[in-house]
Enzyme design. Structure first.
Site, PDB file in Angstrom:
ATOM      1  N   HIS A   1      -5.257  -8.516 -13.400  1.00 41.09           N
ATOM      2  CA  HIS A   1      -5.925  -9.746 -12.979  1.00 41.09           C
ATOM      3  C   HIS A   1      -7.425  -9.609 -13.202  1.00 41.09           C
ATOM      4  CE1 HIS A   1      -7.199  -7.890  -9.210  1.00 41.09           C
ATOM      5  NE2 HIS A   1      -5.952  -7.602  -8.898  1.00 41.09           N
TER       6      HIS A   1
ATOM      7  N   HIS B   1      -9.269  -6.474 -12.116  1.00 38.04           N
ATOM      8  CA  HIS B   1      -9.113  -5.304 -13.001  1.00 38.04           C
ATOM      9  C   HIS B   1      -9.956  -5.483 -14.261  1.00 38.04           C
ATOM     10  CE1 HIS B   1      -4.880  -5.417 -11.116  1.00 38.04           C
ATOM     11  NE2 HIS B   1      -5.543  -4.465 -10.494  1.00 38.04           N
TER      12      HIS B   1
ATOM     13  N   CYS C   1      -1.964   2.907   5.512  1.00 34.60           N
ATOM     14  CA  CYS C   1      -1.802   1.600   4.858  1.00 34.60           C
ATOM     15  C   CYS C   1      -1.228   1.843   3.475  1.00 34.60           C
ATOM     16  CB  CYS C   1      -3.135   0.859   4.748  1.00 34.60           C
ATOM     17  SG  CYS C   1      -2.998  -0.596   3.669  1.00 34.60           S
TER      18      CYS C   1
ATOM     19  N   CYS D   1      -3.370   0.463   0.471  1.00 36.51           N
ATOM     20  CA  CYS D   1      -4.511   1.325   0.116  1.00 36.51           C
ATOM     21  C   CYS D   1      -4.037   2.715  -0.286  1.00 36.51           C
ATOM     22  CB  CYS D   1      -5.441   1.564   1.289  1.00 36.51           C
ATOM     23  SG  CYS D   1      -6.296   0.175   1.953  1.00 36.51           S
TER      24      CYS D   1
ATOM     25  N   CYS E   1      -5.089  -2.864   8.823  1.00 38.07           N
ATOM     26  CA  CYS E   1      -5.890  -2.223   7.772  1.00 38.07           C
ATOM     27  C   CYS E   1      -7.169  -3.026   7.564  1.00 38.07           C
ATOM     28  CB  CYS E   1      -5.082  -2.181   6.469  1.00 38.07           C
ATOM     29  SG  CYS E   1      -6.126  -1.930   5.024  1.00 38.07           S
TER      30      CYS E   1
ATOM     31  N   HIS F   1      -6.882  -4.679   3.782  1.00 36.23           N
ATOM     32  CA  HIS F   1      -5.804  -5.638   3.483  1.00 36.23           C
ATOM     33  C   HIS F   1      -5.399  -6.514   4.664  1.00 36.23           C
ATOM     34  CE1 HIS F   1      -5.411  -2.630   0.259  1.00 36.23           C
ATOM     35  NE2 HIS F   1      -5.093  -3.680  -0.461  1.00 36.23           N
TER      36      HIS F   1
ATOM     37  N   LYS G   1     -11.235 -10.719  -1.482  1.00 37.36           N
ATOM     38  CA  LYS G   1     -11.024  -9.863  -2.649  1.00 37.36           C
ATOM     39  C   LYS G   1      -9.775 -10.355  -3.373  1.00 37.36           C
ATOM     40  CE  LYS G   1     -10.074  -5.120  -4.015  1.00 37.36           C
ATOM     41  NZ  LYS G   1      -8.734  -4.576  -3.976  1.00 37.36           N
TER      42      LYS G   1
ATOM     43  N   LYS H   1      -3.294  -8.690  -5.481  1.00 42.91           N
ATOM     44  CA  LYS H   1      -1.902  -9.123  -5.436  1.00 42.91           C
ATOM     45  C   LYS H   1      -1.527  -9.459  -4.006  1.00 42.91           C
ATOM     46  CE  LYS H   1       2.664  -8.647  -6.763  1.00 42.91           C
ATOM     47  NZ  LYS H   1       3.614  -7.611  -6.542  1.00 42.91           N
TER      48      LYS H   1
HETATM   49  N1  MSP Z   1      -5.071   3.153  -8.482  1.00 40.66           N
HETATM   50  C1  MSP Z   1      -6.254   3.077  -7.697  1.00 40.66           C
HETATM   51  C2  MSP Z   1      -7.419   3.713  -8.417  1.00 40.66           C
HETATM   52  C3  MSP Z   1      -7.222   5.142  -8.803  1.00 40.66           C
HETATM   53  S1  MSP Z   1      -8.557   5.744  -9.725  1.00 40.66           S
HETATM   54  C4  MSP Z   1      -8.320   7.379  -9.796  1.00 40.66           C
HETATM   55  C5  MSP Z   1      -6.582   1.622  -7.421  1.00 40.66           C
HETATM   56  N2  MSP Z   1      -6.056   0.738  -8.244  1.00 40.66           N
HETATM   57  S2  MSP Z   1      -6.273  -0.849  -8.148  1.00 40.66           S
HETATM   58  O1  MSP Z   1      -5.551  -1.392  -9.262  1.00 40.66           O
HETATM   59  O2  MSP Z   1      -5.913  -1.327  -6.864  1.00 40.66           O
HETATM   60  O3  MSP Z   1      -7.778  -1.114  -8.280  1.00 40.66           O
HETATM   61  C6  MSP Z   1      -8.538  -0.407  -9.221  1.00 40.66           C
HETATM   62  C7  MSP Z   1      -9.949  -0.905  -9.256  1.00 40.66           C
HETATM   63  O4  MSP Z   1      -9.963  -2.274  -9.571  1.00 40.66           O
HETATM   64  C8  MSP Z   1     -10.686  -0.726  -7.929  1.00 40.66           C
HETATM   65  O5  MSP Z   1     -11.920  -0.093  -8.198  1.00 40.66           O
HETATM   66  C9  MSP Z   1     -10.952  -2.065  -7.474  1.00 40.66           C
HETATM   67  O6  MSP Z   1     -12.188  -2.235  -6.864  1.00 40.66           O
HETATM   68  C10 MSP Z   1     -10.948  -2.857  -8.789  1.00 40.66           C
HETATM   69  N3  MSP Z   1     -10.588  -4.173  -8.447  1.00 40.66           N
HETATM   70  C11 MSP Z   1      -9.377  -4.618  -8.028  1.00 40.66           C
HETATM   71  N4  MSP Z   1      -9.551  -5.889  -7.587  1.00 40.66           N
HETATM   72  C12 MSP Z   1     -10.846  -6.241  -7.701  1.00 40.66           C
HETATM   73  C13 MSP Z   1     -11.586  -7.382  -7.469  1.00 40.66           C
HETATM   74  N5  MSP Z   1     -11.051  -8.453  -6.962  1.00 40.66           N
HETATM   75  N6  MSP Z   1     -12.892  -7.366  -7.818  1.00 40.66           N
HETATM   76  C14 MSP Z   1     -13.483  -6.281  -8.416  1.00 40.66           C
HETATM   77  N7  MSP Z   1     -12.821  -5.191  -8.625  1.00 40.66           N
HETATM   78  C15 MSP Z   1     -11.522  -5.136  -8.209  1.00 40.66           C
HETATM   79  O7  MSP Z   1      -7.338   1.351  -6.510  1.00 40.66           O
END
Ligand code: MSP
Length: 496
Positions: free
Chosen positions: A13, A16, A121, A124, A138, A141, A289, A292
């Site tokens: 999304h 990411h 959680c 997280c 949490c 979340h 934020k 999902k």
């Molecule tokens: N799998 C772990 C990271 C492990 S790194 C060794 C994880 N994954 S995640 O898919 O949930 O998120 C990864 C990154 O994407 C996080 O740094 C998170 O901040 C970023 N983002 C996920 N959603 C986001 C937003 N809505 N806005 C900005 N960044 C976001 O955490």
């Protein structure tokens, strides 16, 4: 340069895409500087959250992750992400690296068996003490946490407080921006608790080398991807060829794991620490934020259809100062597209090509070496460079766009479209073409395809990405005599 590895419980999304596009542009910027950069991204595929998502989908965890991981690499390909490596934590090279790191920390005496009892959680994949919970939920979340009690191996993080503070004191600019770094220092100063690094209640993970009845905790596993990508754990490779990493790009939600756990794990294992961390805020959607769990995600590929690939990349890079939270709105996306791309850059390119066609027979004239625009160009180059150095893409682009504005103003002041063809008109248009040449170079990390198109339309040969800073951006290098091509509008205005 690294991005986080993304959990495969959800499809890619905008949240990411945000960190990944910043990593890509930052990589491209460093390649312009002549640095030899490896940019790696990937997927985080172990742990309870993924196991639960696979169960819900009626698939085995491996089948499930195999079905989602390619959606990430596909999305990054569509977003023109110049990654060199895509690591999946289910790959053998990763498993080998996790086992090597675990073994080193165990041999150093920093991993010990104990009983874990507390709140967890799953979203997280993180523990919380009662005082960290908000109304018993949490804090990230806002979901109920689960109570866990099991015999686990613990990493003795509490032993690392002084060593971490000493290291950060010696490397005061390692974490950017500073206010995010201060949050990490606050966590360390606040006291460090040992954390559990193994589980017996799940089996979807990497077995501990000395006790395979346990699998590694997903964060110990995930963080090690950064080393795995350099060949750590492979006896035939020298991982120090690409380690330490120059930058880990992360979101603020994973600061504790990256800026507290990870350096302590590396210290324990006798591995050098990364040189830098760049910590971003969140992209919010409706004030929350995007995730999902919140059900408010925007699919990045849908937006490309509306504003084009570079329109989307530009918005992501330009709209939010890195480190702060940004609020995604569709109106904001279209507004920025129209203002900065359609009206400013797109208009400048179209205008210059049209007037060169009319007044110079479609052949680009030479710039004036003493042009008043030369100073604006030098400032733009210097400021753009400073802001990229500080991992501030929005400010870097603002500095580049100053040159676009100055060039539009230069044209409006001189009104070459009203004058008779001759040396005065040639000089003004030569200046504008030279400014566009520099703008194309400076903007190329953010909008690579458009920058290349501008480069070709003004008659420059080869690839703009092959230019090297700072030499390529000094004033006066636009070679006269090249054909200037009008072409279709680069950024047609979108009705808002
Ligand atoms: N799998 C772990 C990271 C492990 S790194 C060794 C994880 N994954 S995640 O898919 O949930 O998120 C990864 C990154 O994407 C996080 O740094 C998170 O901040 C970023 N983002 C996920 N959603 C986001 C937003 N809505 N806005 C900005 N960044 C976001 O955490």
């Amino acid at each position: 340069m690294t991005t986080p590895i993304y959990y495969v419980n959800a499809e890619p999304h905008l949240g990411h895409a945000y960190t990944t596009i910043i990593g890509d542009a930052f990589t491209r910027w460093h390649r312009l500087l002549g640095d030899d950069v490896k940019f790696r991204t990937g997927t985080d595929e172990h742990g309870l959250k993924i196991q639960q998502a696979a169960d819900a989908a009626g698939m085995s965890p491996q089948e499930f992750t195999d079905s989602i991981a390619p959606k990430f690499s596909h999305a990054w390909d569509r977003l023109n992400i110049a990654y060199d490596d895509f690591i999946r934590t289910t790959e053998p090279r990763h498993v080998a690296a996790v086992q090597e790191l675990l073994q080193r920390c165990y041999d150093a005496g920093d991993i010990e068996l104990d009983v874990f009892e507390g709140k967890y959680c799953v979203a997280c994949e993180e523990y919380y003490s009662d005082d960290e919970l908000v109304d018993g939920l949490c804090p990230i979340h806002r979901r109920p946490v689960e109570y866990f009690e099991e015999e686990n191996y613990f990493f003795r993080l509490s032993r690392f407080q002084d060593r971490l503070l000493d290291w950060y004191a010696k490397h005061p600019t390692a974490m950017k921006p500073e206010h995010r770094g201060n949050e990490a220092l606050g966590l360390i100063r606040g006291g460090l608790r040992d954390f559990s690094i193994s589980r017996t209640s799940i089996d979807w993970g990497v077995p501990l080398p000395w006790d395979p009845t346990h699998v590694a905790y997903v964060w110990f596993d995930a963080l090690t991807n950064y080393l795995a990508a350099t060949g750590f754990g492979d006896p035939d490779r020298d991982y120090t060829e690409w380690w330490p990493a120059d930058y880990h790009l992360i979101g603020k939600d994973i600061l504790r794991q990256h800026c507290v756990y990870w350096p302590a794990m590396l210290m324990s294992a006798g591995v050098d620490l990364p040189k830098g961390w760049a910590i971003g805020g969140w992209l919010l959607s409706g004030g929350e934020k995007m995730s999902k769990t919140s059900g408010n995600t925007v699919k990045p590929l849908d937006l490309i259809e509306d504003v084009g690939l570079d329109g989307f990349r530009y918005y992501v890079l330009a709209d939010t100062p890195y480190g702060a939270d940004g609020d995604f709105t569709y109106e904001g996306l279209v507004g920025r597209y129209n203002a900065d791309l359609a009206n400013n850059l797109g208009n400048l390119v179209a205008r210059v090509a049209t007037v060169v066609d009319r007044k110079c027979g479609g052949v680009g004239p030479a710039p004036d070496p003493a042009s008043t625009l030369a100073a604006a160009a030098a400032t733009a180059v210097a400021d753009t460079t400073t802001h990229w150095d500080n991992v501030q893409p929005s400010r870097a682009l603002e500095a580049t766009w100053q040159l676009i504005r100055a060039t539009n103003a230069h044209l409006e002041q001189n009104e070459p479209w009203k004058a008779e063809p001759g040396p005065a008109v040639d000089a003004v248009l030569g200046d504008a073409l030279e400014a566009l040449r520099i703008i194309a170079i400076l903007a190329s990390p953010a909008i690579p395809d458009t920058a290349q198109q501008v480069w070709e339309r003004i008659g420059m040969p080869g690839a703009v990405a092959d230019q090297r800073l700072p030499a390529a951006t000094t004033w006066g290098q636009y070679a006269s005599g090249a054909p200037v091509v009008k072409g279709a509008s680069l950024f047609p205005r979108i009705a808002s």
